[in-house]
Write an enzyme that holds these catalytic residues in place. Sequence first.
Site, PDB file in Angstrom:
ATOM      1  N   LEU A 104       0.834  -1.212   0.000  1.00 25.10           N
ATOM      2  CA  LEU A 104       0.000   0.000   0.000  1.00 25.10           C
ATOM      3  C   LEU A 104       0.869   1.262   0.000  1.00 25.10           C
ATOM      4  O   LEU A 104       0.908   1.999   0.968  1.00 25.10           O
ATOM      5  CB  LEU A 104      -0.914   0.012   1.226  1.00 25.10           C
ATOM      6  CG  LEU A 104      -2.315  -0.560   1.040  1.00 25.10           C
ATOM      7  CD1 LEU A 104      -3.160  -0.313   2.270  1.00 25.10           C
ATOM      8  CD2 LEU A 104      -3.001   0.022  -0.183  1.00 25.10           C
ATOM      9  N   HIS A 105       1.575   1.486  -1.096  1.00 27.83           N
ATOM     10  CA  HIS A 105       2.428   2.668  -1.205  1.00 27.83           C
ATOM     11  C   HIS A 105       1.597   3.887  -1.611  1.00 27.83           C
ATOM     12  O   HIS A 105       0.378   3.837  -1.607  1.00 27.83           O
ATOM     13  CB  HIS A 105       3.542   2.422  -2.216  1.00 27.83           C
ATOM     14  CG  HIS A 105       4.577   1.472  -1.692  1.00 27.83           C
ATOM     15  ND1 HIS A 105       5.775   1.297  -2.311  1.00 27.83           N
ATOM     16  CD2 HIS A 105       4.574   0.653  -0.620  1.00 27.83           C
ATOM     17  CE1 HIS A 105       6.480   0.412  -1.630  1.00 27.83           C
ATOM     18  NE2 HIS A 105       5.764  -0.001  -0.602  1.00 27.83           N
ATOM     19  N   ALA A 106       2.304   4.951  -1.949  1.00 29.34           N
ATOM     20  CA  ALA A 106       1.612   6.215  -2.214  1.00 29.34           C
ATOM     21  C   ALA A 106       0.512   6.092  -3.266  1.00 29.34           C
ATOM     22  O   ALA A 106      -0.602   6.557  -3.059  1.00 29.34           O
ATOM     23  CB  ALA A 106       2.632   7.266  -2.622  1.00 29.34           C
TER      24      ALA A 106
END
Lengths: 88, 569
Positions: free
Chosen positions: A14-16
């Site tokens: 769940l990155h940017a």
Amino acid sequence: MVKKKVTVKNEAGLHARPSSVLVKTASKFDSDFYISMYGYKVNGKSILGVMTLAAESGAEMELIFDGPDEEEALKIISELFENKFQPN
Amino acid sequence: MVMRSRIELTGIPASRGIGLGNAYILEDNTEDVSPEKIQTNEVEGHLDRFRRSINYLREKFERLKKSESGEVAEILDAQIETLKDPELNKSIQHKIKNELYRSEYAIYSTFNEYIHVMENADSEWLNDRTIDLIAIRDQLIDIVRNRRRETEVTENSVIFASNISPTKMIELSRQNIAGVVMEKGGLTSHAVILSQSLDIPCVINVKWNRKKLLKGEEVFVDGDTGKVIIRPDERESRYYRDRKEEQERLYQESLKIIDQPSETRCGSPFHLQANVEFLEELPRIEKHGAHGVGLLRTETILFQKTGFDVEAQLKFYREVVQASGGSEVTIRLFDAGGDKLIGDSDLEANPFLGWRGIRMLLDRQDLLDNQLEAIYRLSGEFPGQIKMLVPMISCMSELNKLKKAAENIRTKLEKGSVNIDSELPIGIMIEVPSAALLAEQFAENVDFFSIGTNDLTQYTLAVDRGNERISDLFQPNHPAVWKLIQMTKVGADKHGVPVAVCGEMASKPKEAACLIGMGINSLSMTTSALPAVKAFLCDHTLDEMQLLADSVLSANSPLEAEKLLNQFV
């Protein structure tokens, strides 16, 4: 209130980018939306909250919706997890 | 006028390409904001100032986003979502309304709470997001204080900064800047990702001295090697200008070649693989036409604090194997020590000659066993696809001990009915001269060799490659180095053991041609170098490369070898 357990399936976690897709979609619904993971609970409409979960690929979390359109929100958001946050 | 001297600096190469331009120093805006209080009748005014600043910045980001797509637009999206963040807004408003702080302090302290969490997170990408938040915080405070900071960057500037926020990077890219030099910034920071997708050469971790740099001075940035030269002399500057043109031409040319077979002009096949260290590099393996991973560095697992227990390693390895699309992956055991110290070791007087690679692993049985188990388990999931590479071997007993440890793990796993590839090839790095000299004996006992040319050069010439005073003595084209490479190949051939080169030498087209000419047709290199090397090799015949190898091998000096390579076109 409805709840569902989901798994982060996209490789990067769940990155940017996935986080911003997630909160953008969630913000379209009136229902409150929380994500609970490792005992932390964050507002699913807050990108900073979601990012600070630092959820890697494979991480499991519980989605919690509460409000007038909770069923539909649950359906759409779990699809996002399923489709690895690819916009349709 | 005082003549100011040339300065050469080195950092971590972060985005490929050569940049030549004039220095522009981007100052940090960050200043402390003190916790000043307001009266209740001022609350509305401060709330209003805060809301207006959020809206102003949001509109600015939306405008920036309009003409962008792909990665750039996505990164801007994340910045916009941050401004809209309900928890962030709630907390700032609470500090104004209930705690009666001035709006700038409410902004400052709320952002700092998030920044603190991100800085201390156990995740490198999250640490790298800190700069995004700092930049948004400072821009909001500037707007609240009605302060404008315009940067007048001219075309062809080389930006020197401590760190750069993503939105600043996008603004800068519109000015056609020539390159970026940052003091900080991780390889996964938005500034680095953006510089890659915007094709701006970038070097990070450069300790540049503000006092020794003037605006407008000529600067050269090499995003492939990490070199930064301030005030290059005339000859140098001409050389880099030529090289930049040449490199641009080669890169454009080489992109066309990725889908073609890896064959010399006369049809002799060669094998190009990727050196990989970070997950971020994985998409480039196939994009740049590599057939698998010839060197997977595993030290990062150790240093990124993701833990190096078996499961954490397996997860990392699986991702790499999956990104390699069915091709082989060679995993090098932890090569820590030397310049890359692990936590519990003391500083050594000569770290490069000290407790590193296999020497450290044999003393740290726990680390070694974990890694062996992870690799064997992986091999069961991808049989025939995984190879193991042992670093820093200098004598046979180390190899024997390692093989014994591997045997023990294998037996343990087989007893537990875990699927493994019992034929998993074990190879060694040839990077210490003793291993090259005894190549024939080693070849009898291993499945493959991989030559690490940087360390081989450093150990052969007794030149610490980190010591700037003797950097001109670090000569990979020294005849002694070429001779050891040849001895390795000859020794390996006696037992039919394949040889690969995974050092920097393989990433230079002419040196690569020379290696192919010596019969070493498996080369592994940083992904950014793949297209240019492939294009060059496809463009020459094996005969030509053999002639080159013969002449380089009989050179009497590094200079002569370099000249021969340069003349080979």
